[in-house]
Design a protein around this motif. Structure first.
Motif, short mmCIF file in Angstrom:
data_model
loop_
_atom_site.label_atom_id
_atom_site.label_comp_id
_atom_site.label_asym_id
_atom_site.label_seq_id
_atom_site.Cartn_x
_atom_site.Cartn_y
_atom_site.Cartn_z
N TRP A 219 -12.45 -10.62 -1.10
CA TRP A 219 -11.80 -9.41 -0.98
C TRP A 219 -10.97 -9.29 0.21
N GLN A 220 -9.55 -8.85 -0.17
CA GLN A 220 -8.86 -8.60 1.23
C GLN A 220 -7.82 -7.61 0.65
N HIS A 221 -7.34 -6.75 1.71
CA HIS A 221 -6.13 -5.95 1.32
C HIS A 221 -4.71 -6.93 0.97
N VAL A 222 -4.27 -6.32 0.05
CA VAL A 222 -3.10 -6.85 -0.38
C VAL A 222 -1.72 -7.37 0.75
N MET A 223 -1.96 -6.58 1.84
CA MET A 223 -1.03 -6.82 2.68
C MET A 223 -1.26 -8.19 3.47
N ASN A 224 -2.72 -8.53 3.31
CA ASN A 224 -2.89 -9.82 4.11
C ASN A 224 -2.33 -11.02 3.40
N PRO A 225 -2.63 -11.25 2.25
CA PRO A 225 -1.87 -12.55 1.80
C PRO A 225 -0.69 -12.54 1.63
N LEU A 226 0.23 -11.13 1.54
CA LEU A 226 1.61 -11.06 1.79
C LEU A 226 2.31 -11.33 2.82
N TRP A 306 -5.99 -7.02 8.15
CA TRP A 306 -6.86 -6.02 8.15
C TRP A 306 -8.38 -6.50 7.52
N ASP A 307 -9.46 -6.32 7.97
CA ASP A 307 -10.72 -6.87 7.47
C ASP A 307 -10.99 -5.85 6.15
N LEU A 308 -12.20 -6.32 5.58
CA LEU A 308 -12.38 -5.30 4.36
C LEU A 308 -12.86 -3.94 4.48
N GLU A 309 -13.35 -3.68 5.55
CA GLU A 309 -13.57 -2.26 5.90
C GLU A 309 -12.42 -1.42 5.94
N GLN A 310 -11.39 -2.21 6.75
CA GLN A 310 -10.20 -1.33 7.05
C GLN A 310 -9.53 -1.34 5.65
N ALA A 311 -9.47 -2.39 4.75
CA ALA A 311 -8.83 -2.47 3.48
C ALA A 311 -9.33 -1.28 2.80
N GLY A 325 -0.88 14.70 -4.48
CA GLY A 325 0.67 14.88 -4.69
C GLY A 325 1.64 14.53 -3.53
N GLU A 326 1.28 13.74 -2.60
CA GLU A 326 2.02 13.44 -1.54
C GLU A 326 3.04 12.36 -1.95
N HIS A 327 4.05 12.29 -0.93
CA HIS A 327 5.23 11.20 -1.42
C HIS A 327 4.69 10.07 -0.85
N MET A 328 4.43 9.22 -2.18
CA MET A 328 3.92 7.98 -2.05
C MET A 328 4.81 6.96 -1.36
N ARG A 329 6.01 6.78 -1.52
CA ARG A 329 6.86 5.83 -0.95
C ARG A 329 6.64 6.09 0.76
N ARG A 330 6.48 7.33 1.20
CA ARG A 330 6.39 7.37 2.79
C ARG A 330 4.87 7.14 2.99
N VAL A 331 3.76 7.54 2.28
CA VAL A 331 2.55 6.92 2.49
C VAL A 331 2.51 5.66 2.57
N SER A 332 3.01 4.86 1.48
CA SER A 332 2.95 3.43 1.32
C SER A 332 3.72 2.93 2.64
N LEU A 333 4.81 3.54 2.90
CA LEU A 333 5.60 2.79 4.34
C LEU A 333 4.83 3.00 5.39
N GLU A 334 3.98 3.95 5.61
CA GLU A 334 3.21 4.50 6.82
C GLU A 334 2.25 3.21 6.77
N GLN A 335 1.76 2.73 5.65
CA GLN A 335 0.38 1.98 5.72
C GLN A 335 1.03 0.63 6.33
N GLN A 341 1.69 -3.28 12.87
CA GLN A 341 1.23 -2.94 14.42
C GLN A 341 0.11 -3.55 14.55
N ALA A 342 -0.86 -3.73 13.53
CA ALA A 342 -2.29 -4.48 13.76
C ALA A 342 -1.89 -5.74 13.91
N GLN A 343 -0.92 -6.29 13.53
CA GLN A 343 -0.53 -7.70 13.37
C GLN A 343 -0.02 -8.30 14.57
#
Ligand SMILES: NC(=O)c1ccc[n+]([C@@H]2O[C@H](COP(=O)([O-])OP(=O)(O)OC[C@H]3O[C@@H](n4cnc5c(N)ncnc54)[C@H](O)[C@@H]3O)[C@@H](O)[C@H]2O)c1
Length: 346
Positions: A219-226, A306-311, A325-335, A341-343
């Motif tokens: 398992w890993q967060h999608v951002m890792n392989p990307l 990101w490790d699995l716990e962070q994921a 109901g938050e603005h999901m483009r903004r939330v996704s860009l923040e992630q 930054q973590a990298q």
């Protein structure tokens, strides 16, 4: 850049990240495969050119590539489900194998204009007898006991043959394959996907039904392989030594049973999430799957960010925001920004 499968879960996160980096991105895919979808919620189509092309249509793929004139092609479009591949093996092979042939052929005909092509296959491309404690490395035998897995092994072979036959001369496009698996992240509503099943069950206020709680997956967060695909594309532009197959898996300790993931999700989500065993007959799937990514660590300087716990924390954060109901483009860009930054080395 051209991203095939940009409306899908991984392709949409990748396209949004590329937009944030200021890249000129063209997408090639029909509409999103699910509703809701990360693609729609994060408004991914807003800031990119799109071609609603089927990869089985060789002429349309060539036309889209000629129109986009990309330096880099990231090929993610696929029929990615094991269970669906058992119902529709012919379509699965057509999309995953001939679709890859069509992308490779379009790149070949562009005559070196495309500098790098990354073909995304899967950790399931390996011959897997299910031995525990086995981590697959790139030199392991290809295989696949179901049409999906074998179609990804075929895509590996096709990419290798194009590389050896047409794409190894000086000045030609360079092609690599990327093997990763079991990604999680906010916004994956795909069928038979753990997070999709969990979110649907929470919405319906019922327990999520789990097929194989003991199955171990990398398992890993999608951002890792990307981040691995982007690092690989960069390295392909620099050197032909990158033109080969690469694994992008999580840290060794993040290959965990499904039941472990569920217990962590219950802890993060609270009472809204319950799970139970699905006793229905299920397709055979390997009990154990883990990847050795030391080649990517040595050769590309890549590490899972990101490790699995962070994921898992990011997944729950994303879906809580969506339910609120938050603005999901903004939330996704923040992630995406937090991941970048973590990298960054301190
Ligand atoms: N999600 C995972 O855990 C995982 C694991 C291993 C490998 N992969 C691979 O990563 C890639 C992306 O997977 P995903 O999870 O984003 O899947 P997804 O189903 O969310 O997205 C698939 C994308 O491919 C497009 N597509 C499907 N058929 C097409 C066709 N005939 N022509 C053009 N486009 C078509 C869809 O529209 C969508 O944009 C796939 O190659 C998949 O095999 C995914």
């Amino acid at each position: 850049m051209l991203v095939t499968g940009h409306t899908g879960f991984k392709g949409a996160w990748l396209s949004l990240w590329l937009q944030a980096l200021g890249a000129r991105v063209t997408g090639l895919a029909p509409g999103p495969p699910t509703r809701p979808s990360f693609y729609e919620l994060a408004g991914v189509g807003q800031s990119m050119r799109e071609h609603p092309v089927d990869v089985r249509d060789a002429g349309a793929v060539r036309w889209a590539l000629e129109d986009a004139r990309p330096e880099i092609v990231l090929h993610l479009a696929a029929q990615p489900m094991v269970r669906r591949s058992l119902h529709d093996p012919v379509m699965t092979y057509e999309v995953n194998v001939m679709g890859t042939v069509n992308v490779l052929e379009a790149v070949r005909r562009a005559g070196g204009e495309v500098r790098a092509l990354v073909v995304v296959t899967s950790d399931k491309c390996y011959e897997n007898a299910g031995e525990p404690a086995r981590r697959f490395s790139e030199a392991d035998r290809l295989g696949g006991g179901d049409p999906y897995s074998s179609s990804k092994a075929c895509a590996e072979l096709v990419a290798g043959a194009y590389r050896a036959s047409f794409l190894s001369a000086e000045g030609s496009s360079r092609v690599a394959t990327a093997r990763a698996g079991n990604v999680i992240g906010g916004g994956d509503w795909g069928e038979d996907r753990l997070i999709g099943d969990v979110v649907r069950a929470i919405d319906a206020r019922r327990p999520v039904r789990i097929r194989s709680p003991r199955a171990v997956r990398p398992w890993q967060h999608v951002m890792n392989p990307l981040s691995g695909y982007l690092r690989l594309a960069e390295e392909l532009c620099r050197t032909d030594e990158a033109a080969r197959a690469w694994n992008f898996g999580p840290r060794e300790e993040d290959a965990r049973p499904v039941s472990w993931i569920l217990e962590r999700l219950v802890a993060l989500w609270g009472d809204a999430l319950r799970w139970e065993l699905d006793e229905a007959a299920n397709p055979h799937e390997a009990a154990h799957l883990a990847l050795d990514s030391s080649l990517a660590e040595r050769g590309l300087g890549w590490r899972p960010g990101w490790d699995l716990e962070q994921a898992l924390e990011r997944v729950v954060e994303w879906h809580r925001a969506q339910l609120a109901g938050e603005h999901m483009r903004r939330v996704s860009l923040e992630q995406i920004q937090q991941f970048a930054q973590a990298q960054t080395p301190r």
